[in-house]
Design an enzyme around this catalytic site. Sequence first.
Site, PDB file in Angstrom:
ATOM      1  N   ASP A  12      74.734  70.186  -0.841  1.00 33.63           N
ATOM      2  CA  ASP A  12      74.526  71.085  -1.976  1.00 33.63           C
ATOM      3  C   ASP A  12      73.161  70.822  -2.635  1.00 33.63           C
ATOM      4  O   ASP A  12      72.807  69.653  -2.854  1.00 33.63           O
ATOM      5  CB  ASP A  12      75.656  70.792  -2.986  1.00 33.63           C
ATOM      6  CG  ASP A  12      75.725  71.794  -4.108  1.00 33.63           C
ATOM      7  OD1 ASP A  12      75.852  72.995  -3.811  1.00 33.63           O
ATOM      8  OD2 ASP A  12      75.659  71.382  -5.273  1.00 33.63           O
ATOM      9  N   ASP A  64      81.474  69.884   2.133  1.00 30.48           N
ATOM     10  CA  ASP A  64      80.385  70.139   1.203  1.00 30.48           C
ATOM     11  C   ASP A  64      80.123  68.862   0.408  1.00 30.48           C
ATOM     12  O   ASP A  64      81.030  68.350  -0.258  1.00 30.48           O
ATOM     13  CB  ASP A  64      80.867  71.257   0.249  1.00 30.48           C
ATOM     14  CG  ASP A  64      79.753  72.119  -0.250  1.00 30.48           C
ATOM     15  OD1 ASP A  64      78.690  71.574  -0.558  1.00 30.48           O
ATOM     16  OD2 ASP A  64      79.961  73.346  -0.350  1.00 30.48           O
ATOM     17  N   GLU A  78      71.377  73.060   1.583  1.00 27.87           N
ATOM     18  CA  GLU A  78      71.126  74.212   0.724  1.00 27.87           C
ATOM     19  C   GLU A  78      69.793  73.968   0.014  1.00 27.87           C
ATOM     20  O   GLU A  78      69.666  73.003  -0.746  1.00 27.87           O
ATOM     21  CB  GLU A  78      72.246  74.376  -0.307  1.00 27.87           C
ATOM     22  CG  GLU A  78      72.055  75.645  -1.125  1.00 27.87           C
ATOM     23  CD  GLU A  78      72.840  75.662  -2.427  1.00 27.87           C
ATOM     24  OE1 GLU A  78      73.111  76.751  -2.946  1.00 27.87           O
ATOM     25  OE2 GLU A  78      73.166  74.573  -2.964  1.00 27.87           O
ATOM     26  N   HIS A  99      79.652  81.866  -1.386  1.00 29.61           N
ATOM     27  CA  HIS A  99      80.414  81.894  -2.640  1.00 29.61           C
ATOM     28  C   HIS A  99      79.537  82.106  -3.867  1.00 29.61           C
ATOM     29  O   HIS A  99      80.066  82.222  -4.966  1.00 29.61           O
ATOM     30  CB  HIS A  99      81.182  80.579  -2.758  1.00 29.61           C
ATOM     31  CG  HIS A  99      80.248  79.406  -2.849  1.00 29.61           C
ATOM     32  ND1 HIS A  99      79.446  79.010  -1.801  1.00 29.61           N
ATOM     33  CD2 HIS A  99      79.960  78.565  -3.863  1.00 29.61           C
ATOM     34  CE1 HIS A  99      78.714  77.976  -2.174  1.00 29.61           C
ATOM     35  NE2 HIS A  99      79.011  77.691  -3.427  1.00 29.61           N
ATOM     36  N   ASP A 100      78.227  82.102  -3.696  1.00 28.18           N
ATOM     37  CA  ASP A 100      77.316  82.273  -4.835  1.00 28.18           C
ATOM     38  C   ASP A 100      76.652  83.651  -4.848  1.00 28.18           C
ATOM     39  O   ASP A 100      75.831  83.919  -5.729  1.00 28.18           O
ATOM     40  CB  ASP A 100      76.188  81.227  -4.786  1.00 28.18           C
ATOM     41  CG  ASP A 100      76.688  79.816  -5.010  1.00 28.18           C
ATOM     42  OD1 ASP A 100      77.682  79.642  -5.728  1.00 28.18           O
ATOM     43  OD2 ASP A 100      76.066  78.885  -4.458  1.00 28.18           O
TER      44      ASP A 100
HETATM   45  C1  GLC Z   1      75.131  75.132  -5.341  1.00 31.22           C
HETATM   46  C2  GLC Z   1      76.525  75.666  -5.123  1.00 31.22           C
HETATM   47  C3  GLC Z   1      76.967  76.356  -6.377  1.00 31.22           C
HETATM   48  C4  GLC Z   1      77.001  75.335  -7.494  1.00 31.22           C
HETATM   49  C5  GLC Z   1      75.657  74.620  -7.632  1.00 31.22           C
HETATM   50  C6  GLC Z   1      75.784  73.384  -8.443  1.00 31.22           C
HETATM   51  O1  GLC Z   1      74.200  76.125  -5.548  1.00 31.22           O
HETATM   52  O2  GLC Z   1      76.540  76.501  -4.002  1.00 31.22           O
HETATM   53  O3  GLC Z   1      78.216  76.977  -6.241  1.00 31.22           O
HETATM   54  O4  GLC Z   1      77.307  75.944  -8.703  1.00 31.22           O
HETATM   55  O5  GLC Z   1      75.150  74.198  -6.378  1.00 31.22           O
HETATM   56  O6  GLC Z   1      76.484  72.396  -7.732  1.00 31.22           O
END
Ligand code: GLC
Length: 546
Positions: A196, A95, A248, A322-323
């Site tokens: 990310d 990641d 993402e 995880h979110d």
């Molecule tokens: C992404 C991650 C999340 C994190 C955010 C800031 O959305 O998946 O867990 O809090 O980025 O890095």
Amino acid sequence: MSFHNKVVYQIYPKSFQDSNGDGWGDIRGVIDRLDYLADLGIDVIWFNPMTVSPQKDNGYDVTDYRRFDPRYGTMEDFEELVKETKKRHIDIMFDMVFNHTSTTHEWFRKALAGDAKYQDYYIFREGKADGSAPNNWQSKFGGPAWVYVPSLKKWYLHLFDPTQADLNWANPAVRQECADIVNFWRSKGVKGFRFDVINEINKWSFEDDPNNFDGRQFYTDGPREEEYLKFLNENSFGQDPDHITVGEMSSTTIEKCAKYAGKDSHELDMVFSFHHLKVDYKDGKKWELQPFDFMELKKLLFSWQLGMQEQNAWNALFWNCHDQPRSVSRFGDDKKYRRESAKMLATAIHLLRGTPYVYQGEEIGMTNAGFTDIAQYRDVESINFHDILLKEGKPEEEILHILNERSRDNARTPMQWNDMENAGFTEGTPWLPVCSNYKAINAVSDRWDPDSIFNYYRELIRLRHSMEIVAEGEVKPLLEEHPDVFAYERTYSKESMIVVCNFFGRDTDVKLDVNGYELLLSNYRDSKLSSEIHLRPYESLVLYRK
Ligand code: GLC
């Protein structure tokens, strides 16, 4: 297209397997569980960040991009992990958190100390004439998106927590640093990369958001985004023909993603988009509940399937990460029909056009956490919004109910391996409490039951590996107006596959011409195929014609 027939498994390392009793998962713990993953049949493991971090946002606040946090292990442990995964034909995906660093990162510390070179790594701005912040943007974790630094008489931008300072991608040195970090991990044997919130790196204007929103229109999918992605590709992972990358994408559009993940774009292999996971947000607001809007869910899944297909681009397919809260609690029934609905949800996603992602515990039907006290939560976003909602005057009980449904900690409770203390995750005190249903829901009891969710996932993964129609076929929506059923057809040369999923805990009928089809897979033992299809609660059928 080597990633079309692959399945990615996401490990949240902090909660996967602890090997030394400190209550944190670690690399050695993962090594101990590789046979389990090989048995499931997955091809790639995506690890959430394990590098040095103060853990304000569980590793998404990076202090050092090249060193493991000792709580996860050492570089030697990682080398062993690489060796052991190779033996099992599994690749590793890391990641890359390139939108921001922790304010404890050396670059930020140098910036604060007055080093102009490193100040230009971040987004420092002067405030308005009246002494207020440069603009009205709000951070995603609540509160203003700017922090004032008195010694510099400037403010820095943080789209997330105040300890997560946004990087300045307009600075070519920052872009090169990021490419170098990817190359460092490539040299250690990492083949895949998840980027990310990567569509937020191009902040193209710093004006006030006129609607007094969060400012996202000025930093999402910016005009230089593709240039930055092409740079990363060309200068790092793109040099490896077998790379596998996913971005993402927050609040994005099909039009943009078709470019980011287009077959010949030379940017990324695929994208995560989240619109389908907002269908239970009331008026688009995460902290306001409503039952999920099934027709909207179908519309979104289909429009992304078709939109990306038309432009020869590729989706990542997922319900969980995880979110997100656990899908079986959110879109299924985590009590009476837990097994049926978990399998139905898996069927719906895995046979679509794209690359499926399985989030740890999903393959055994793990549920939301069921916490009853704010003290059980660790997630910065959940704790912040608990306080914000309290200040707004919401009663504690209602806030806890909202967190039960929406908190990211629902996904982060320790992996439930067995019915022993702490579900076999740790011999110490887990950093986040284990979900109380672990005696009934765990990998040991699930895996050895031939009718289990685990074995059903194995079968879905096997289908993607063995049938070209799953990996490469075209997709076409079916029964678009049906109020209970999500259905689609895949076609590949003369073959056809029809997938029919009842999303509700009640019986329903569908009319489909299934002449010439055989039943390939179902989540009920005794499903039958007939011209009038009658579906039981959460029943799903996969039909196939040569
Ligand atoms: C992404 C991650 C999340 C994190 C955010 C800031 O959305 O998946 O867990 O809090 O980025 O890095």
